[in-house]
Design a protein around this motif. Structure first.
Motif, PDB file in Angstrom:
ATOM      1  N   LEU A 107      -7.654  24.328 -50.721  1.00  0.00           N
ATOM      2  CA  LEU A 107      -6.475  24.180 -51.580  1.00  0.00           C
ATOM      3  C   LEU A 107      -5.990  25.532 -52.082  1.00  0.00           C
ATOM      4  O   LEU A 107      -4.784  25.788 -52.153  1.00  0.00           O
ATOM      5  CB  LEU A 107      -6.804  23.261 -52.768  1.00  0.00           C
ATOM      6  N   LYS A 108      -6.913  26.421 -52.410  1.00  0.00           N
ATOM      7  CA  LYS A 108      -6.555  27.718 -52.985  1.00  0.00           C
ATOM      8  C   LYS A 108      -5.809  28.629 -52.003  1.00  0.00           C
ATOM      9  O   LYS A 108      -5.214  29.610 -52.407  1.00  0.00           O
ATOM     10  CB  LYS A 108      -7.816  28.437 -53.484  1.00  0.00           C
ATOM     11  N   ASP A 109      -5.839  28.298 -50.714  1.00  0.00           N
ATOM     12  CA  ASP A 109      -5.172  29.124 -49.715  1.00  0.00           C
ATOM     13  C   ASP A 109      -3.694  28.793 -49.551  1.00  0.00           C
ATOM     14  O   ASP A 109      -2.991  29.480 -48.796  1.00  0.00           O
ATOM     15  CB  ASP A 109      -5.862  28.968 -48.353  1.00  0.00           C
ATOM     16  N   PHE A 110      -3.208  27.778 -50.254  1.00  0.00           N
ATOM     17  CA  PHE A 110      -1.819  27.344 -50.097  1.00  0.00           C
ATOM     18  C   PHE A 110      -1.005  27.676 -51.339  1.00  0.00           C
ATOM     19  O   PHE A 110      -1.523  27.693 -52.457  1.00  0.00           O
ATOM     20  CB  PHE A 110      -1.764  25.839 -49.825  1.00  0.00           C
ATOM     21  N   LYS A 111       0.277  27.935 -51.116  1.00  0.00           N
ATOM     22  CA  LYS A 111       1.173  28.290 -52.215  1.00  0.00           C
ATOM     23  C   LYS A 111       1.537  27.084 -53.074  1.00  0.00           C
ATOM     24  O   LYS A 111       1.926  27.246 -54.230  1.00  0.00           O
ATOM     25  CB  LYS A 111       2.448  28.930 -51.665  1.00  0.00           C
ATOM     26  N   SER A 112       1.451  25.895 -52.503  1.00  0.00           N
ATOM     27  CA  SER A 112       1.814  24.695 -53.252  1.00  0.00           C
ATOM     28  C   SER A 112       0.909  23.541 -52.859  1.00  0.00           C
ATOM     29  O   SER A 112       0.285  23.547 -51.791  1.00  0.00           O
ATOM     30  CB  SER A 112       3.276  24.319 -52.993  1.00  0.00           C
ATOM     31  N   VAL A 113       0.844  22.549 -53.730  1.00  0.00           N
ATOM     32  CA  VAL A 113       0.036  21.361 -53.473  1.00  0.00           C
ATOM     33  C   VAL A 113       0.609  20.580 -52.295  1.00  0.00           C
ATOM     34  O   VAL A 113      -0.133  20.043 -51.473  1.00  0.00           O
ATOM     35  CB  VAL A 113      -0.006  20.464 -54.727  1.00  0.00           C
ATOM     36  N   SER A 114       1.925  20.525 -52.202  1.00  0.00           N
ATOM     37  CA  SER A 114       2.558  19.771 -51.127  1.00  0.00           C
ATOM     38  C   SER A 114       2.232  20.365 -49.748  1.00  0.00           C
ATOM     39  O   SER A 114       2.030  19.635 -48.785  1.00  0.00           O
ATOM     40  CB  SER A 114       4.072  19.719 -51.329  1.00  0.00           C
ATOM     41  N   GLU A 115       2.178  21.705 -49.663  1.00  0.00           N
ATOM     42  CA  GLU A 115       1.824  22.354 -48.396  1.00  0.00           C
ATOM     43  C   GLU A 115       0.377  22.032 -48.019  1.00  0.00           C
ATOM     44  O   GLU A 115       0.076  21.771 -46.849  1.00  0.00           O
ATOM     45  CB  GLU A 115       2.009  23.865 -48.507  1.00  0.00           C
ATOM     46  N   TYR A 116      -0.499  22.050 -48.996  1.00  0.00           N
ATOM     47  CA  TYR A 116      -1.904  21.692 -48.752  1.00  0.00           C
ATOM     48  C   TYR A 116      -2.014  20.253 -48.290  1.00  0.00           C
ATOM     49  O   TYR A 116      -2.717  19.938 -47.324  1.00  0.00           O
ATOM     50  CB  TYR A 116      -2.715  21.909 -50.027  1.00  0.00           C
ATOM     51  N   ASN A 117      -1.311  19.358 -48.963  1.00  0.00           N
ATOM     52  CA  ASN A 117      -1.354  17.940 -48.638  1.00  0.00           C
ATOM     53  C   ASN A 117      -0.864  17.684 -47.216  1.00  0.00           C
ATOM     54  O   ASN A 117      -1.438  16.880 -46.473  1.00  0.00           O
ATOM     55  CB  ASN A 117      -0.504  17.164 -49.635  1.00  0.00           C
ATOM     56  N   SER A 118       0.196  18.385 -46.832  1.00  0.00           N
ATOM     57  CA  SER A 118       0.734  18.233 -45.486  1.00  0.00           C
ATOM     58  C   SER A 118      -0.265  18.699 -44.425  1.00  0.00           C
ATOM     59  O   SER A 118      -0.478  18.021 -43.406  1.00  0.00           O
ATOM     60  CB  SER A 118       2.041  19.032 -45.360  1.00  0.00           C
ATOM     61  N   ALA A 119      -0.881  19.842 -44.663  1.00  0.00           N
ATOM     62  CA  ALA A 119      -1.867  20.370 -43.721  1.00  0.00           C
ATOM     63  C   ALA A 119      -3.083  19.453 -43.629  1.00  0.00           C
ATOM     64  O   ALA A 119      -3.626  19.219 -42.536  1.00  0.00           O
ATOM     65  CB  ALA A 119      -2.304  21.772 -44.156  1.00  0.00           C
ATOM     66  N   LEU A 120      -3.498  18.913 -44.764  1.00  0.00           N
ATOM     67  CA  LEU A 120      -4.654  18.012 -44.786  1.00  0.00           C
ATOM     68  C   LEU A 120      -4.400  16.771 -43.938  1.00  0.00           C
ATOM     69  O   LEU A 120      -5.254  16.359 -43.140  1.00  0.00           O
ATOM     70  CB  LEU A 120      -4.972  17.627 -46.228  1.00  0.00           C
ATOM     71  N   PHE A 121      -3.234  16.156 -44.087  1.00  0.00           N
ATOM     72  CA  PHE A 121      -2.945  14.944 -43.338  1.00  0.00           C
ATOM     73  C   PHE A 121      -2.778  15.224 -41.849  1.00  0.00           C
ATOM     74  O   PHE A 121      -3.102  14.370 -41.007  1.00  0.00           O
ATOM     75  CB  PHE A 121      -1.695  14.259 -43.890  1.00  0.00           C
ATOM     76  N   LYS A 122      -2.276  16.381 -41.512  1.00  0.00           N
ATOM     77  CA  LYS A 122      -2.157  16.733 -40.100  1.00  0.00           C
ATOM     78  C   LYS A 122      -3.533  16.823 -39.451  1.00  0.00           C
ATOM     79  O   LYS A 122      -3.748  16.313 -38.338  1.00  0.00           O
ATOM     80  CB  LYS A 122      -1.423  18.076 -39.955  1.00  0.00           C
ATOM     81  N   ILE A 123      -4.472  17.443 -40.153  1.00  0.00           N
ATOM     82  CA  ILE A 123      -5.827  17.587 -39.630  1.00  0.00           C
ATOM     83  C   ILE A 123      -6.540  16.245 -39.561  1.00  0.00           C
ATOM     84  O   ILE A 123      -7.169  15.906 -38.544  1.00  0.00           O
ATOM     85  CB  ILE A 123      -6.626  18.578 -40.495  1.00  0.00           C
ATOM     86  N   THR A 124      -6.443  15.457 -40.628  1.00  0.00           N
ATOM     87  CA  THR A 124      -7.133  14.167 -40.643  1.00  0.00           C
ATOM     88  C   THR A 124      -6.557  13.202 -39.610  1.00  0.00           C
ATOM     89  O   THR A 124      -7.288  12.374 -39.058  1.00  0.00           O
ATOM     90  CB  THR A 124      -7.058  13.529 -42.038  1.00  0.00           C
ATOM     91  N   SER A 125      -5.262  13.321 -39.332  1.00  0.00           N
ATOM     92  CA  SER A 125      -4.658  12.473 -38.298  1.00  0.00           C
ATOM     93  C   SER A 125      -5.238  12.801 -36.933  1.00  0.00           C
ATOM     94  O   SER A 125      -5.539  11.910 -36.128  1.00  0.00           O
ATOM     95  CB  SER A 125      -3.140  12.654 -38.288  1.00  0.00           C
ATOM     96  N   GLN A 126      -5.413  14.089 -36.667  1.00  0.00           N
ATOM     97  CA  GLN A 126      -6.002  14.503 -35.395  1.00  0.00           C
ATOM     98  C   GLN A 126      -7.447  14.007 -35.287  1.00  0.00           C
ATOM     99  O   GLN A 126      -7.876  13.552 -34.222  1.00  0.00           O
ATOM    100  CB  GLN A 126      -5.951  16.023 -35.269  1.00  0.00           C
ATOM    101  N   LEU A 127      -8.170  14.091 -36.387  1.00  0.00           N
ATOM    102  CA  LEU A 127      -9.553  13.624 -36.389  1.00  0.00           C
ATOM    103  C   LEU A 127      -9.642  12.120 -36.142  1.00  0.00           C
ATOM    104  O   LEU A 127     -10.482  11.649 -35.367  1.00  0.00           O
ATOM    105  CB  LEU A 127     -10.224  13.981 -37.716  1.00  0.00           C
ATOM    106  N   LYS A 128      -8.755  11.379 -36.782  1.00  0.00           N
ATOM    107  CA  LYS A 128      -8.770   9.921 -36.618  1.00  0.00           C
ATOM    108  C   LYS A 128      -8.405   9.520 -35.193  1.00  0.00           C
ATOM    109  O   LYS A 128      -8.981   8.579 -34.633  1.00  0.00           O
ATOM    110  CB  LYS A 128      -7.808   9.281 -37.616  1.00  0.00           C
ATOM    111  N   LEU A 129      -7.431  10.228 -34.605  1.00  0.00           N
ATOM    112  CA  LEU A 129      -7.038   9.938 -33.226  1.00  0.00           C
ATOM    113  C   LEU A 129      -8.184  10.214 -32.252  1.00  0.00           C
ATOM    114  O   LEU A 129      -8.248   9.627 -31.173  1.00  0.00           O
ATOM    115  CB  LEU A 129      -5.817  10.761 -32.840  1.00  0.00           C
ATOM    116  N   CYS A 130      -9.068  11.119 -32.661  1.00  0.00           N
ATOM    117  CA  CYS A 130     -10.230  11.447 -31.821  1.00  0.00           C
ATOM    118  C   CYS A 130     -11.454  10.612 -32.193  1.00  0.00           C
ATOM    119  O   CYS A 130     -12.562  10.869 -31.708  1.00  0.00           O
ATOM    120  CB  CYS A 130     -10.567  12.931 -31.945  1.00  0.00           C
ATOM    121  N   GLY A 131     -11.252   9.634 -33.057  1.00  0.00           N
ATOM    122  CA  GLY A 131     -12.347   8.731 -33.421  1.00  0.00           C
ATOM    123  C   GLY A 131     -13.145   9.145 -34.632  1.00  0.00           C
ATOM    124  O   GLY A 131     -14.157   8.508 -34.961  1.00  0.00           O
ATOM    125  N   GLU A 132     -12.729  10.196 -35.325  1.00  0.00           N
ATOM    126  CA  GLU A 132     -13.426  10.670 -36.521  1.00  0.00           C
ATOM    127  C   GLU A 132     -12.672  10.207 -37.766  1.00  0.00           C
ATOM    128  O   GLU A 132     -11.562  10.670 -38.023  1.00  0.00           O
ATOM    129  CB  GLU A 132     -13.533  12.196 -36.513  1.00  0.00           C
TER     130      GLU A 132
END
Length: 250
Positions: A107-132
């Motif tokens: 979280l501390k690496d992002f300028k805003s909470v919304s940018e962090y949230n967007s990056a988090l969901f992008k990563i978790t979506s990829q993980l879920k598509l791969c079965g994680e």
């Protein structure tokens, strides 16, 4: 059906397979919305009409090269299996990258909470598509443990609220971020306004109730009073003479 296919928003499956994982998600969601997702399952007993609709849809959403290669395939389940066999191994390429991105997400690496949230969901979506699958508990812990070091107290305050869902935490963080930005804007506005207020006050006080003519009059009276003060200061009443020694005339 074909007229609607041209209006679909998601991209066709590229022959390289680079967008296969996201394409699968989009295709399945669309088929589910049309109640024909069962046509791509092994051993299904779907009607010929439903199979035809699914086959038309899939053929319109794959690269021209793939369409030509599988031109003779008449069953949507067979076409789906062929594409899966061809590209499913890409999950083994995407999964390690997604895991690494998740590991380094802070979280501390992002300028805003919304940018962090967007990056988090992008990563978790990829993980879920791969079965994680990523749980709310993991999302909460990831966010709490990646607060900036200067926000330890704030982190503890949010922990004490014992959120059960990540969405609850992120909503609070987004609201707090908006309020902080509003306070910052108000502070900057006050700092900017504090320069002009004294100038306006000075202008008002100099003309308040009088006008320019009155100021000129005050100036003349001021000069006259100064002459009288100088004259009185030169006369010594106790010795009845001027300070330069000249006797006062009776």
């Amino acid at each position: 059906m074909s007229s609607n296919l041209t209006k679909l928003d998601f991209a066709a499956l590229d022959i390289s397979g680079n967008n296969y994982i996201s394409w699968v998600l989009d295709a399945v969601l669309y088929l589910q919305a049309k109640n024909i997702a069962h046509t791509i399952k092994a051993g299904n007993v779907a009607s010929q009409q439903d199979r035809a609709l699914t086959l038309i849809f899939l053929r319109h959403h794959i690269h021209d090269g793939l369409r030509s290669e599988y031109l003779t395939v008449k069953d949507p389940q067979v076409l789906w299996s062929c594409l899966e066999d061809r590209y499913d191994h890409l999950k083994m390429v995407i999964l390690p990258k997604a895991k690494n991105n998740w590991l380094n997400l802070r979280l501390k690496d992002f300028k805003s909470v919304s940018e962090y949230n967007s990056a988090l969901f992008k990563i978790t979506s990829q993980l879920k598509l791969c079965g994680e699958n990523i749980t709310d508990e993991q999302l909460l812990e990831k966010t709490f443990t990646t607060f900036h070091a200067s926000s330890v107290v704030l982190q503890q305050q949010y922990r004490e609220r014992r959120f059960k869902k990540y969405s609850e935490l992120i909503s609070c963080l987004l609201v707090a971020e908006q309020n902080n930005e509003l306070l910052l804007r108000n502070r900057e506005s006050r700092l900017a306004g504090s320069v002009s207020v004294p100038e306006a006050h000075a202008t008002t006080s100099s003309t308040n109730g009088y006008g320019r003519g009155s100021n000129k009059g005050k100036g003349k009276r001021g000069r006259g009073n100064k002459k009288n003060q100088d004259k009185s200061a030169r006369f010594n009443p106790n010795h009845q003479e001027w300070k330069d020694g000249t006797p006062k005339k009776e």
